[in-house]
Design an enzyme around this catalytic site. Structure first.
Site, mmCIF file in Angstrom:
data_model
loop_
_atom_site.group_PDB
_atom_site.id
_atom_site.type_symbol
_atom_site.label_atom_id
_atom_site.label_comp_id
_atom_site.label_asym_id
_atom_site.label_seq_id
_atom_site.Cartn_x
_atom_site.Cartn_y
_atom_site.Cartn_z
ATOM 1 N N ASP A 158 89.809 12.761 46.843
ATOM 2 C CA ASP A 158 90.852 12.543 48.009
ATOM 3 C C ASP A 158 92.238 12.250 47.263
ATOM 4 O OD1 ASP A 158 89.383 12.667 50.567
ATOM 5 O OD2 ASP A 158 88.160 10.969 49.301
ATOM 6 N N GLU A 218 99.637 9.344 50.159
ATOM 7 C CA GLU A 218 100.047 8.277 51.089
ATOM 8 C C GLU A 218 99.548 6.879 51.024
ATOM 9 O OE1 GLU A 218 102.053 8.440 55.281
ATOM 10 O OE2 GLU A 218 100.015 8.716 55.707
ATOM 11 N N ASP A 219 97.989 6.985 50.844
ATOM 12 C CA ASP A 219 97.258 5.726 50.815
ATOM 13 C C ASP A 219 97.388 4.813 49.586
ATOM 14 O OD1 ASP A 219 96.121 6.216 53.259
ATOM 15 O OD2 ASP A 219 95.324 8.060 52.487
ATOM 16 N N ARG A 235 88.165 5.517 46.425
ATOM 17 C CA ARG A 235 89.734 6.079 46.287
ATOM 18 C C ARG A 235 90.600 4.702 45.555
ATOM 19 N NH1 ARG A 235 92.563 8.479 51.226
ATOM 20 N NH2 ARG A 235 93.884 8.996 49.166
ATOM 21 N N ARG A 287 89.621 0.355 56.380
ATOM 22 C CA ARG A 287 90.310 0.474 55.167
ATOM 23 C C ARG A 287 91.305 -0.567 54.808
ATOM 24 N NH1 ARG A 287 90.062 6.079 53.366
ATOM 25 N NH2 ARG A 287 88.210 6.727 54.171
ATOM 26 N N HIS A 297 92.980 5.926 60.178
ATOM 27 C CA HIS A 297 94.273 5.419 60.025
ATOM 28 C C HIS A 297 95.146 5.312 61.177
ATOM 29 C CE1 HIS A 297 93.559 6.758 55.592
ATOM 30 N NE2 HIS A 297 93.326 5.385 55.543
ATOM 31 N N CYS A 300 99.692 12.201 55.516
ATOM 32 C CA CYS A 300 98.668 11.526 54.106
ATOM 33 C C CYS A 300 99.290 12.397 52.902
ATOM 34 C CB CYS A 300 97.146 11.914 54.397
ATOM 35 S SG CYS A 300 96.696 12.042 56.039
HETATM 36 N N1 GLY Z 1 89.544 12.039 53.291
HETATM 37 C C1 GLY Z 1 90.509 11.037 53.256
HETATM 38 C C2 GLY Z 1 90.077 9.740 53.372
HETATM 39 O O1 GLY Z 1 88.917 9.284 53.934
HETATM 40 O O2 GLY Z 1 90.657 8.829 52.770
#
Ligand code: GLY
Length: 265
Positions: free
Chosen positions: A63, A68-69, A88, A136, A166, A253
């Site tokens: 991913d 952005e995450d 991630r 998350r 999100h 994202c």
């Molecule tokens: N597929 C992006 C996420 O779940 O973070």
């Protein structure tokens, strides 16, 4: 809002096909098509007057094109997050390296365990940040985030998520007090002071548009949202994100958009 002058993106990797998905938009991403769509995304960003730094694909993290995450970049500081999705979490290390190019070491902050936070849960509205508490992003992550922001003169408030992945899956700020809202965010008192455009249910995915220096980029295939954004007076661009949508990813994202005058040679 100060203009953005830089954007960071990361090329999709072949392992993209193994990325996390809720299955809301079925199918496996087509890697070759994802690359073509990523090229178009970069072109659209360039049209908005930003310099785009393209990081190489990272096969270790399916991913990882959703840059952005693992970071939140502001005018005054960079915050390396601590992604709540286990697969991630390691993305934060390589994004830190990229961010070092644009921020002095003393203004690079970090969210640390047991706090978790993902940038998709952060919406910047001037000097105020809305942060989604989600699967998350946890309460401790938000506590740390608020503390860091305070140090830099920013404020922050929490929004509890009930349905979507999100915060920015369902609500996005287009500057000038204009907000796109969908689903669970339509009636939330947190957003009462904004001029809201309510996204029709059948176009919910297009709540995730991005404002870049006065232009709004809208995902391709959502005519009602496109018309509404144009009617608000924004020049618009569209980009097809069908392959990223299969992984619940959207326009926001795929990039970190920010202002920095510190770029190292
Ligand atoms: N597929 C992006 C996420 O779940 O973070």
């Amino acid at each position: 809002m100060r203009r953005f002058n830089h954007v960071i993106v990361r090329r999709p990797c072949r392992a993209l096909t193994e990325g996390i998905t809720s299955g809301l938009y079925p199918g496996k991403p087509d890697y070759e098509l994802a690359l073509v769509q990523h090229d178009s995304y970069i072109e659209a960003l360039k049209k908005c007057g930003v310099e785009v730094t393209v990081l190489p694909a990272d096969e270790a993290f399916p991913d990882s094109c959703f840059v952005e995450d693992p970071a939140v970049l502001t005018e005054r500081c960079a915050i390396i997050t601590n992604p709540g999705a286990a697969s991630r979490n390691g993305e934060k290390e390589s994004i830190r390296e990229a961010v070092r190019q644009f921020y002095p070491e003393e203004s690079i902050e970090s969210i640390i365990s047991p706090g978790t936070l993902e940038g998709g849960d952060v919406m910047m509205c001037g000097a105020h940040f809305f942060v989604g508490q989600s699967e998350r992003t946890n309460a401790e992550g938000i506590r740390q985030f608020a503390e860091i922001l305070k140090k830099y003169g920013y404020t922050c408030s929490e929004v509890k998520l009930e349905e979507v992945l999100h915060l920015k899956t369902g609500v996005n700020y287009l500057e000038n007090n204009n907000l796109l809202v969908s689903g669970e965010f339509i009636e939330k008192p947190d957003f009462a002071s904004f001029r809201k455009y309510v996204i029709p249910e059948e176009e919910a995915y297009a709540a995730n548009c991005i404002w870049v220096n006065g232009t709004v980029i809208v995902p391709k295939g959502y005519p009602k949202v496109l018309e509404a954004v144009a009617a608000m007076g924004y020049p618009t661009l569209t980009v097809d994100t069908s392959e990223f949508r299969k992984l619940d990813g959207g326009l926001s994202c795929l990039s970190l958009r920010f202002y920095s005058n510190q770029k190292k040679a």
